[in-house]
Design a protein around this motif. Structure first.
Motif, PDB file in Angstrom:
ATOM      1  N   ARG A1116      -0.520  -0.990  -3.469  1.00 19.11           N
ATOM      2  CA  ARG A1116       0.905  -1.445  -2.898  1.00 19.11           C
ATOM      3  C   ARG A1116       1.646  -1.044  -3.957  1.00 19.11           C
ATOM      4  NH1 ARG A1116      -0.837  -5.950   1.391  1.00 19.11           N
ATOM      5  NH2 ARG A1116       1.521  -6.137   1.253  1.00 19.11           N
ATOM      6  N   LYS A1117       1.200  -0.989  -4.995  1.00 20.89           N
ATOM      7  CA  LYS A1117       2.895  -0.826  -6.009  1.00 20.89           C
ATOM      8  C   LYS A1117       3.185   0.005  -5.594  1.00 20.89           C
ATOM      9  CE  LYS A1117       1.367  -3.875  -9.611  1.00 20.89           C
ATOM     10  NZ  LYS A1117       0.907  -3.889 -10.736  1.00 20.89           N
ATOM     11  N   TYR A1122       5.042  -5.672  -1.185  1.00 21.10           N
ATOM     12  CA  TYR A1122       5.024  -6.943  -1.929  1.00 21.10           C
ATOM     13  C   TYR A1122       3.491  -6.805  -2.649  1.00 21.10           C
ATOM     14  CZ  TYR A1122       4.857 -11.714  -3.126  1.00 21.10           C
ATOM     15  OH  TYR A1122       5.142 -12.466  -3.636  1.00 21.10           O
ATOM     16  N   GLU A1124       1.191  -9.539  -4.431  1.00 22.70           N
ATOM     17  CA  GLU A1124       1.603 -11.100  -4.645  1.00 22.70           C
ATOM     18  C   GLU A1124       1.478 -10.905  -6.353  1.00 22.70           C
ATOM     19  OE1 GLU A1124      -0.500 -15.100  -3.571  1.00 22.70           O
ATOM     20  OE2 GLU A1124       0.680 -13.967  -2.003  1.00 22.70           O
TER      21      GLU A1124
END
Ligand SMILES: Nc1nc2c(ncn2[C@@H]2O[C@H](COP(=O)(O)OP(=O)(O)OP(=O)(O)O)[C@@H](O)[C@H]2O)c(=O)[nH]1
Ligand SMILES: [Mg+2]
Length: 1141
Positions: A1116-1117, A1122, A1124
C-alpha cells in the motif's frame, strides 16, 4: 576463422544435406561452454591449449566474471567425416533458469540438440526442462555424459563402480525422455481417435478403452539414449577427451579378433570376455566377471589418469604414448601441471570434438529431414486445425518440406530474437589488415603529401611573413576536403560520427526455412499477430512488394546486411540459402522480438515460442538525474528489444518497471541498461513482489489456536470495528454476505455474493488459462458475428475434459449446476476467478463451442457486457492492496432492471402528451434521491475511469440495426452512459462482497533444489528457516555424498537468498529458484487482538507476528494508498537511568 575461410563456409551453406543446426543444452554448469570450446578448437579458431579455459562463446564481460552463460550465441564449424564435408551451425545456450528463454529461442532454429549431463550431478531440474523444450519443438537429442574425470579424481570410484554409476545416469535420462514420449503417444492416439470417430461410430459398442494401446506398437527404440545406438558420448570436456563405444569396438576388433559389429552390440551391457575361448559371454554380473565396458574401456582411462596425474610415472606414460602412436611435444610432457600433459595425450588419442561432431553428423537430422508434423506446428497454433487454413496457405507447407534454395522457392525466414552488438564490431566498421596494393597506394599518397608540404614550406619561406610560418596540419587538409567551413560544423560532424560509432546495432538471429535470402532483397515482415487470411481478401492479385499496404502487422523491408555468426564475430555474406542460421542487420525498426520474413504475404507467422520462465521479479527504475529520463525511456525500449524475456512497462503510478525472470537476469538487465542502452546512471527500487488477494471460509480457531465458537470475545484495547461501519451509505450487506447496490441513477440494482473457490478449482483454472483464453476468443468471435473459427479436435476434447473436471471439483449443494452458470473468468478474461450468473431465465454462453445449438438467452443481453467488465475490473485489483484476486467466485444473485425496461418501452413508442409527462415524472422521481447518494456516486464515477476496457463491443449502429431501440441513448443521463454506470456498480458490489468475507493475501512461492554436502547442511537449513522457507524433501544423491534438499520459499523473502546460501556454505551449495505456485498466507492482514488470550500472547500492538499485515502495508505504501499505521506510539522523553543517583 581458423583453418576454414569464409568462401569455404559459403560453399558448404549450399549443400543442405550436409548442414546440421544444433544447440548445446544442459543444466547450469554442466559444461556446455567448455565442450563448445573443444569443438571450436578443432576448427583452429582457438588453440587446443586454451580450450576449456577461454570459454570463447561467453563473450560478455559479466559472463566471464560470473562464469555462467547468459545469452545464446552461434558459431559455424566445419567438419569432415566419411569423406563428406559438413557445416555445423552450433548454438551454445545458457543453463541458468533465469535465462531459459534463450534456450527456447535457440531450439526453435535447430534440428538437433546436444544434451550435456554432469555425471556427478545427474539429471537436474533444468536438464528435464531442456529435454522438454526439445520435445516441444520436435527436435532430436543426443547425449554427452560429461565430467567423467570427476568420478576418477574426486569421487575416486573404481572402474566397476563408475560403470554402475554411468548406467544409473543413463537410466535417469531415459526415464525423462520415456515419460515425454508416453504422453506424446497418448496425445496422438487421442487425436487419431477423434478423426476416426465418424467412421467407427457403428462399431462403437464394441469399442473398449485400453489405456496402453498404441504404446506397444510404436517403435520407440530410436528415442532412447543407448551407447550401442551411437547417440551417447562419454567424456570430459575439460580434459579434452570423449568417445563413442564405436571407436573402442573398432580398436579392439583387430586386437581381440572379434568382429566390430559384435563388439558394438556387447561393449555396453552385461557381457564379459572369456579370454580362453576368445568369446563374449552373457551374465557378467551373475558370474562376478568384469563387464566388457569396464575391462576394455574404463580401465584404460583409469590407468592413464593414474600414471599421468596421480603417480606421474614417466616410463609408463612413454609406454602408453608409444603404444597409442602419439607424439607429445616436450613442452607439454615437461609441464609442471600434469593436467597439461594429460590434455595433450587425450586430445590426440580420443578427441572429444571428433566424438561429438561425428555423432552430430551421423545421428542428427539435416534441414532436409524436417518432419511434416513440425511444419504444421510451426505454421498453425495448437488450438486451430491445420486443414482449416485456406488452401493457398496450406500449399506453403510444401515449400518447407522441399527446402529448395532456387529462385522459384518462396523465401521464408524466422527471426527468433534480436540481439544488440556494438556497431564497432560490425564487419564494415572493423579494422582489417591492408592488402599489398593498398599499402603501396598509401605509401604513394604519403609521399605526395610530404612533397606538397615541402613545396608549401618553401613558398612560405620565400614570402617570409613570420605569422604565416605555421604549418598546415594534415587535419586541416582533410577539413578542406570535406568543404566544412566553420569550426561549429566540424564539431557537429564529430559528435554525429561519435554517436554513430557508439550506437548499438541490432542483429536479428534467424534461420532460413525456404528459398535464399539476399542482400538488397525486399521482403514482407509478418508480425506475430499477422493474419494471412487478411492478405487473401484485401490484397489484389499480383500486388508487388512496393505497393503501399495497409494491412495490420504487415510491413515491407529491404534486407540490408547478412551476417555469418561466428561467436562474437560477424562476417558479411551476400546471400544465405535454405537451412542455415544467420544474422540479419537493419531490421530494428521492423521487428520487436520475433517475426517471420517472407516473399509471400500468405505465409502465416510462426507460432509463438514456448517460454518456460515466468517473469516475476519486477523493479522500478529511474535515472539518478531526472533530466535524463528520455535516455532511460529510450534505453528501456532497446533493452526490451534485445532480450526475449524481459518486459518493460509504465505503471499507472508513472513508474517505469522492468519485469525479469530472476535476480541474475535482473542484474544483467540493469547492467545492460546502464552501460549499453541508456548510458546514464540509474537507480532501481527494491524488487516489487507480486501478491494475490483472496477470501477464505471463516476460520474456526483464533490466533492462539483457541476455538472461536466457545471463546467469549472480550474487546481489549482495540475494539474491532463494527462491520457495518466499513460500508458507505446505500450499500446493503445482509448477514451472510450478500451485497446489494443501486446504480447511481437508481434505475437498477444488483446483488452479489463472494465465495472462496475450492482449491482444486483454482488450480484447474490456473493450469488451463490458455484453454480459457481460446474459449473466450471463440465466444467473442461468435458474439461479434465474425466467422467462427474451426477449433482443433484435440482442443475441443481438452475443453470437454476441462468442463468435466470442473464439474467433478464443484461438489456440494451450494455449487449445484455452477459450471453451467459460469458467465466469465477474470481478470483479463482468463484468470483464476469466476463470475456465476444465478439469475433465473439467464443462460450464460460460456460453453457454446461445445454445444453449437445453444444460444445466449439472457434477458438483459445488451448490458451483460457491462456486468462482465465490472467483474473484470474488480478482479484486477482487490480492496486489500489493489493486487489481482485469485480463487474468488462472485455470484450475481439478483439484477433488477424493471425500471430500465419500463423507461425503454416508453421511449420506444411514439409519445402522446400524457406519456411525456409520465416520463418526466418518472425521471424526477428517480433523481430526487440524488443528493443523499452524491458521495457514493462521485466515488463510483472516479473508479469507472474512462478508457477502462469498456467492453461493449456493439457499435451504436449495430444496436439500432438489430431492432433493439437505442436504449443506451435513452438511458444516458447526468451520470453518463448507463452501461458505464453498471460497470462501476458491479465493480463496487464485487469489492464490498469481497470485503464481507475473511480476506487473505497470497504469496508467490519459489521451489528450490539445493545440492549440499553433509557438513553444510545445517547452515542451509538455518538460512531457509530465517527466510520462512519450508523443506519438503531431503534425500541423499546415490553414489555421492551430496544431499538434495527440496524446499519452497516465498518470493518476497528470496532476494539475496542464493548469495547468502553461497556465502554461508563457502560456495558449496547454489540453489536455483523456480516459480512454483501461489500460497495463502494464513494470518489475517487486518487482524488485531480481540480476545484476552490473544492480547496476553501478542501484546497490545501485535505487530511482530503479522506477516500479512506487513506485506499489505508495504504494497500500500508503494502504491501511495492509505496505510493505517502508528508511527510513534509513546512519545516519551528519553532518560538516562543511572544507579548512582
Ligand atoms: N572436472 C570437470 N570440470 C568441468 C568439465 N567440464 C566443465 N567443467 C567445469 O565446470 C564449470 C562450468 O563449465 P561451463 O562450461 O561454464 O558450464 P556451462 O554448462 O556452460 O554453464 P552455463 O552456461 O552457465 O549453464 C567450469 O568451472 C568448468 O571448468 C569436466 O569435464 N570436468
Ligand atoms: Mg555456458
Amino acid at each position: 576463422m581458423g583453418h576454414t575461410n569464409l568462401e569455404n563456409i559459403v560453399d558448404l551453406q549450399k549443400n543442405t544435406a550436409n548442414i546440421r543446426n544444433i544447440c548445446i543444452v544442459a543444466h547450469v554448469d554442466h559444461g556446455k561452454t567448455t565442450l563448445a570450446d573443444s569443438l571450436i578448437a578443432s576448427n583452429g579458431i582457438i588453440s587446443n591449449r586454451l580450450a576449456g579455459k577461454l570459454r570463447y562463446m561467453d563473450s560478455r564481460e559479466d559472463e566471464q566474471l560470473r562464469g555462467i552463460t547468459m545469452k545464446s550465441s552461434s558459431i559455424s564449424l566445419h567438419f569432415t567425416a566419411n569423406n563428406q564435408e559438413y557445416l555445423i551451425n552450433m548454438i551454445d545456450s545458457p543453463g541458468h533458469v533465469d535465462f531459459s528463454s534463450e534456450v527456447s529461442t535457440a531450439v526453435r532454429v535447430c534440428d538437433g540438440a546436444v544434451v550435456v549431463v554432469d555425471v556427478v550431478e545427474g539429471v537436474c531440474p533444468q536438464t528435464q526442462a531442456v529435454l522438454r523444450q526439445a520435445w516441444l519443438e520436435n527436435i532430436r537429442p543426443v547425449l554427452v555424459i560429461n565430467k567423467i574425470d570427476r568420478l576418477i579424481m574426486e569421487l575416486k570410484l573404481t572402474p566397476l563402480e563408475a560403470y554402475i554409476h554411468l548406467q544409473k545416469i543413463l537410466e535417469q535420462v531415459n526415464a525423462v525422455t520415456g515419460s515425454l514420449f508416453t504422453s506424446k503417444v497418448l496425445e496422438e492416439r487421442a487425436e487419431m481417435e477423434e478423426t476416426e470417430k465418424p467412421s467407427s461410430d457403428t462399431k462403437s459398442s464394441e469399442h473398449f478403452y485400453d489405456w496402453s494401446a498404441g504404446l506397444e506398437e510404436t517403435d520407440d527404440s530410436h528415442l532412447y539414449f543407448a551407447p550401442d545406438q551411437g547417440n551417447v558420448v562419454f567424456g570430459s570436456a575439460i580434459d579434452g577427451w570423449g568417445f563413442r563405444i564405436e571407436q573402442f569396438a573398432q580398436m579392439y576388433s583387430q586386437k581381440v579378433g572379434i568382429s566390430a559389429q559384435v563388439l558394438l552390440k556387447t561393449l555396453w551391457g552385461d557381457f564379459y570376455l572369456n579370454t580362453k575361448a576368445k568369446k563374449i559371454m552373457k551374465g557378467a554380473q551373475s558370474k562376478g566377471k568384469k563387464p566388457l565396458f569396464v575391462q576394455l574401456v574404463l580401465e584404460n582411462i583409469w590407468s592413464l589418469y593414474e600414471s599421468v596425474v596421480v603417480r606421474r610415472d614417466k616410463e609408463k606414460i612413454d609406454k602408453i604414448v608409444s603404444s597409442l602412436g602419439l607424439t607429445i611435444l616436450p613442452r607439454d610432457s615437461r609441464h609442471t601441471d600434469p593436467k597439461v600433459h594429460l590434455n595433450a595425450i587425450c586430445t590426440q588419442w580420443l578427441p572429444i570434438s571428433h566424438a561429438v561432431l561425428s555423432m552430430v553428423c551421423n545421428k542428427l537430422p539435416s534441414p532436409l529431414d524436417i518432419a511434416a508434423e513440425r511444419v504444421e506446428k510451426l505454421m498453425c497454433v495448437r488450438s486451430r486445425r491445420f486443414d482449416s487454413l485456406p488452401p493457398q496457405i496450406q500449399a506453403l507447407k510444401q515449400a518447407f518440406l522441399e527446402c529448395k534454395s532456387d529462385e522459384t522457392a518462396p523465401v521464408i525466414v524466422f527471426i527468433c530474437k534480436m540481439f544488440a552488438v556494438d556497431s564497432k564490431t560490425l564487419p564494415q566498421n572493423k579494422l582489417r589488415p591492408l592488402s599489398q596494393a593498398e599499402i603501396a597506394q598509401r605509401r604513394e599518397q604519403a609521399r605526395k603529401r610530404h612533397a606538397e608540404k615541402l613545396i608549401n614550406q618553401m613558398q612560405m619561406l620565400e614570402q617570409n611573413p613570420p605569422e604565416k610560418t605555421l604549418e598546415i596540419s594534415p587535419g586541416s587538409a582533410s577539413v578542406k576536403d570535406m568543404h566544412a567551413e566553420s569550426p561549429m560544423e566540424l564539431a557537429e560532424l564529430a559528435t554525429c560520427r561519435e554517436e554513430s560509432q557508439q550506437k548499438e546495432c541490432f542483429v536479428a538471429f534467424a534461420r532460413v526455412y525456404s528459398g535464399t535470402i539476399r542482400r538488397g532483397q525486399k521482403l514482407f515482415v509478418l508480425g506475430p499477430k499477422y493474419d494471412p487470411s487478411e492478405a487473401l481478401t484485401k490484397m489484389p492479385e499480383g500486388c508487388s512488394l512496393n505497393d503501399d499496404l495497409s494491412i495490420p502487422h504487415l510491413a515491407c523491408c529491404t534486407v540490408e546486411d547478412l551476417f555469418l555468426l561466428m561467436g562474437k564475430e560477424l562476417e558479411n555474406v551476400e546471400e544465405v540459402p535454405v537451412g542455415n542460421v544467420l544474422g540479419i542487420g537493419g531490421l530494428e525498426d521492423y521487428v520487436l522480438k520475433s517475426a517471420t520474413l517472407s516473399t509471400s504475404p500468405l505465409c502465416p507467422p510462426f507460432t509463438p515460442l514456448n517460454f518456460e520462465a515466468t517473469p516475476i521479479v519486477r523493479v522500478a527504475v529511474e535515472p539518478k538525474h531526472p533530466s535524463e529520463m528520455p535516455q532511460l525511456v529510450k534505453g528501456m525500449k532497446l533493452l526490451n528489444q534485445a532480450d526475449p524475456c524481459v518486459e518493460v512497462l509504465v505503471q499507472e503510478t508513472g513508474e517505469h518497471v522492468l519485469i525479469t525472470a530472476g535476480e541474475v537476469h535482473l542484474q544483467r538487465c540493469l547492467d545492460d541498461l546502464r552501460e549499453r542502452f541508456a548510458k546514464v546512471e540509474i537507480s532501481s527500487s527494491a524488487p516489487i513482489v507480486p501478491f494475490r488477494e483472496t477470501i477464505i471460509r471463516p476460520p474456526k480457531v483464533d490466533m492462539v489456536n483457541e476455538d472461536i465458537g466457545t471463546q467469549q470475545k472480550i474487546a481489549v484495547i482495540h475494539q474491532k470495528k463494527e462491520d457495518q461501519n466499513k460500508y458507505p451509505e446505500g450499500v446493503i450487506v445482509d448477514s451472510d454476505g450478500l451485497v446489494t447496490l443501486n446504480t447511481p441513477n437508481k434505475l437498477s440494482n444488483l446483488s452479489v455474493r463472494a465465495m472462496p473457490l475450492p482449491e482444486t478449482v483454482t488450480q484447474l483454472l490456473e493450469e488451463n488459462s490458455d484453454l480459457i483464453r481460446t474459449i473466450e476468443q471463440f465466444n467473442l468471435s461468435v458474439k461479434e458475428g465474425r466467422g467462427t473459427q474451426e477449433i482443433n479436435p484435440t482442443t475441443l476434447e481438452a475443453i470437454q475434459n476441462f468442463k468435466q473436471k470442473l464439474e467433478e471439483n464443484f461438489v456440494g449443494r451450494k455449487w449445484r449446476n455452477a459450471v453451467n452458470q459460469i458467465s466469465s473468468f477474470g481478470p483479463r478474461r482468463c484468470g483464476p476467478n469466476i463470475l456465476l450468473n444465478r439469475l433465473e431465465s439467464y443462460r450464460p454462453s460460456m460453453w457454446q463451442c461445445l454445444d453449437k445449438t445453444r444460444k445466449d438467452l439472457g434477458t438483459y443481453k445488451d448490458f451483460d457486457n457491462s456486468i462482465i467488465s465490472g467483474f473484470q475490473l474488480a478482479t484486477l485489483s482487490g480492496p486489500v492492496c489493489e493486487e489481482p484476486l485469485m480463487g474468488v467466485c462472485f455470484i450475481l444473485e439478483k439484477w433488477d432492471m424493471s425500471k430500465v425496461q419500463q423507461l425503454v418501452q416508453i421511449h420506444s413508442q411514439p409519445f402522446t402528451e400524457g406519456q411525456t409527462a409520465k416520463v418526466e415524472e418518472f425521471q424526477q422521481q428517480v433523481t430526487s434521491n440524488e443528493n443523499s447518494l452524491s458521495e457514493l456516486e462521485t466515488r463510483l464515477e472516479n473508479q469507472a475511469r474512462p478508457g477502462d476496457q469498456i467492453q461493449d463491443s456493439r457499435t451504436p449502429a449495430e444496436s439500432v440495426a438489430d431492432g433493439h431501440c437505442n436504449s443506451e441513448a435513452v438511458l444516458t443521463d447526468c451520470y453518463g452512459p448507463f452501461s458505464g454506470q453498471l460497470i462501476a456498480t458491479m465493480k463496487e458490489a464485487c469489492r464490498f462482497a469481497f470485503q464481507a468475507q475473511p480476506q487473505r493475501l497470497m504469496a508467490a512461492m519459489y521451489t528450490c533444489e539445493i545440492m549440499a554436502t553433509a557438513e553444510v547442511l545445517g547452515r542451509v537449513y538455518a538460512v531457509l528457516s530465517k527466510r520462512t522457507g519450508r523443506v519438503l524433501q531431503e534425500e541423499m544423491k546415490e553414489g555421492t555424498e551430496m544431499f538434495i534438499i527440496k524446499a519452497i520459499l516465498p518470493v518476497a523473502e528470496s532476494f539475496g537468498f542464493a548469495d547468502e546460501i553461497r556465502k554461508r556454505t563457502s560456495g558449496l551449495a547454489s540453489p536455483q529458484l523456480v516459480f512454483s505456485h501461489w500460497e495463502v498466507i494464513p494470518s489475517d492482514p487486518y487482524w488485531v487482538p480481540t480476545t484476552e488470550e490473544e492480547y496476553l500472547h501478542f501484546g497490545e500492538k501485535a505487530d511482530t507476528v503479522n506477516q500479512a499485515n506487513k506485506y499489505m502495508n508495504t504494497v500500500r505504501k508503494r502504491k501511495g494508498l492509505y496505510v493505517e499505521e502508528k508511527i510513534v506510539e509513546h512519545a516519551e522523553k528519553q532518560r538516562t537511568l543511572s544507579k548512582n543517583k
